[in-house]
Design an enzyme around this catalytic site. Structure first.
Site, PDB file in Angstrom:
ATOM      1  CG  ASP A   9     -33.807   3.198   1.277  1.00 40.57           C
ATOM      2  OD1 ASP A   9     -33.053   4.118   0.917  1.00 40.57           O
ATOM      3  OD2 ASP A   9     -33.998   2.513   1.707  1.00 40.57           O
ATOM      4  CE  LYS A  66     -28.774   0.928   2.187  1.00 42.74           C
ATOM      5  NZ  LYS A  66     -29.132   1.665   3.017  1.00 42.74           N
ATOM      6  N   GLY A 138     -35.562  -1.744   7.458  1.00 43.55           N
ATOM      7  CA  GLY A 138     -36.923  -3.017   6.813  1.00 43.55           C
ATOM      8  C   GLY A 138     -37.542  -3.711   7.905  1.00 43.55           C
ATOM      9  NE  ARG A 150     -37.507   8.520  23.546  1.00 47.27           N
ATOM     10  CZ  ARG A 150     -38.242   9.920  24.011  1.00 47.27           C
ATOM     11  NH1 ARG A 150     -37.778  10.338  24.795  1.00 47.27           N
ATOM     12  NH2 ARG A 150     -39.063  10.309  24.167  1.00 47.27           N
ATOM     13  CB  SER A 221     -39.111  -1.176   3.722  1.00 49.11           C
ATOM     14  OG  SER A 221     -37.945  -1.292   3.298  1.00 49.11           O
TER      15      SER A 221
END
Lengths: 277, 192
Positions: A9, A66, A138, A150, A221
């Site tokens: 990002d 996005k 975030g 999983r 982030s």
């Protein structure tokens, strides 16, 4: 072509350059990284085209952007900007609480998030060409990414052992098209690449998701909220390549400074992973 | 199989299919100089050439691979692999290395962005039927040295080239189930 890589990002051309310099296979152009979206609150939307174009002009690797879940016009705009991939993302505020974008209507490929196999297969049936486990963006907390990976890969494993009659029940339980379930029973994998996102904050986090079965990682982030983004970025790239080699992982994890400050999932006001249907 | 990043898993599947069809070949991933030393030939897959170039350095693989190519190691580069095998990269990063194994100038993303990806049948010298080629952010060959043979072209531009023991293409042969180019490389260049 993004397999075995790190997608980072970035919020401006300078960060995009740092990402490319560190060996990112692609960048995700957005106005605020998820941890800032969380902090600021409000409605979060597609980024300003000017900012996306600035990043496209800076790097030679693919640029993703996005769109809000269900916001097909944001997707049309992003496609007209020639972005390389669109992420229909739960990190932004959803624009439609029932429908996702009909991704077959577009030429540009889409990546979509999923918390479980049913969600992944619904997105694929809508035309997504890449799935990323959602995790909880975030937070710098890997626990949700682990849970989602999983869950998805665990169910794939169970389906490969199911007999033909059981596949009908699997399709019903998952809320997913039967032909996709049958395909998984045959191949043992999703029909599209499966990446991991949401909460990766260290090289070890990236390597763990790769060992669990992700084919690439998205780091939001985690890089630009660490104390030394350039070094963290390079370390995550090295860890994603050498994910099975603890000695190399130890080396690249050394002296990175502070990772991003993480959040407890239980204390979150908004769980972004719950967005999507 | 150079396995630093990119489409190496699909290439390995192509090699597995050829082995199952009776060719005496085994595909293994290569991430280190030690692994490279075990190989009789190398495929360099598609992916991000900037990333691969950087990882070749950080894995201390660039110099050993360069030496191996000079010593005649057969190499087949596809898409990003072609970029890395070229002698000059246009529109790349200034610090991006290439092996100079093929005397050619290559422009990155010459055929446009992701949305301009396309598929087309190609006539390939040595193959009876056309090969269905997938071009994704593909490199374009802009200048070719005298010693480089053009094995296939698209709209007048070379897309599959060969020089000595090195072969490279702009497109992604691993994305279809058609293994004829892998077979061509193994049979005519590697001598399997």
């Amino acid at each position: 072509m993004l397999k075995g890589g790190v997608i980072m990002d970035v919020v401006n051309p300078e960060q995009a350059k740092i990402a490319e310099d560190a060996g990112a296979v692609a960048v995700m152009a957005l106005e605020r990284v998820p941890s800032d979206i969380r902090r600021d609150g409000g409605v979060s939307r597609m980024s300003d085209p000017e900012m996306i174009i600035g990043i496209q002009e800076t790097v030679t690797i693919p640029v993703m952007a996005k769109a809000r879940i269900g916001h097909f016009v944001e997707a049309q705009i992003l496609e007209s900007l020639n972005v390389d991939y669109i992420d229909e993302s739960e990190v932004l505020t959803p624009a439609d609480e029932t429908h996702h974008i009909d991704k077959w209507a577009f030429t540009v490929p889409f990546v979509c998030g999923a918390t479980n196999l049913g969600e992944a297969l619904r997105r694929i049936s809508e035309g997504a060409c890449m799935i990323r486990s959602k995790g909880e963006a975030g937070t710098g907390n890997i626990v949700e990414a682990t849970r989602h990976l999983r869950s998805i890969l665990g169910d794939i494993g169970k389906i490969t052992k199911a007999d033909n009659a059981e596949l009908f029940e699997w399709a019903k339980q998952l809320g997913a098209p039967l032909p996709l379930v049958q395909e998984i029973a045959e191949t043992g994998e999703l029909p599209v690449p499966m990446f991991c996102a949401g909460g990766i904050a260290t090289p070890a986090d990236a390597a763990m998701t790769m060992q669990l079965g992700a084919q690439s990682v998205f780091v939001g982030s985690g890089i630009f909220k660490s104390s030394d983004p350039a070094r963290m970025a390079e370390a995550v790239v090295q860890a994603t390549l050498n994910y099975k080699d603890p000695a190399i992982l130890a080396k690249v994890s050394t002296g990175l400074g502070e990772a991003m400050k993480g959040l407890e999932i239980a204390n979150l006001e908004t769980k972004m992973a719950e967005r999507g249907w | 199989m150079l396995a630093l990043q990119g489409a190496f898993a699909l290439h390995l599947q192509a090699i597995e299919r050829l082995a199952a069809a009776g060719l005496s070949v085994e595909g293994v991933p290569v991430k280190t100089a030690d692994e490279l030393a075990e190989c009789d030939a190398l495929i360099m897959p598609g992916g991000e050439s900037t990333t691969m170039s950087m990882l070749l350095d950080s894995q201390e693989l660039f110099a050993p691979l360069k030496a191996a190519i000079i010593n005649g190691l057969p190499v087949f580069g596809t898409c990003a692999g072609m970029i890395l095998l070229s002698s000059e990269i246009l529109d790349g990063r200034s610090d991006q290395n290439c092996f100079g194994a093929l005397d050619m100038k290559v422009r990155r993303n010459a055929y446009g962005a992701q949305v301009e990806s396309f598929e087309t049948p190609l006539d390939v010298a040595g193959l009876d039927e056309p090969f269905h080629a997938v071009f994704i952010r593909a490199p374009g060959v802009e200048a070719l040295g005298a010693g480089v043979e053009v094995v296939s072209e698209h709209q007048g531009q070379p897309v599959l080239c060969r020089s000595g023991s090195v072969m490279a293409c702009s497109f992604h042969p691993e994305l279809t189930d058609d293994d004829r180019l892998h077979r061509l490389f193994l049979e005519t260049i590697v001598g399997v």
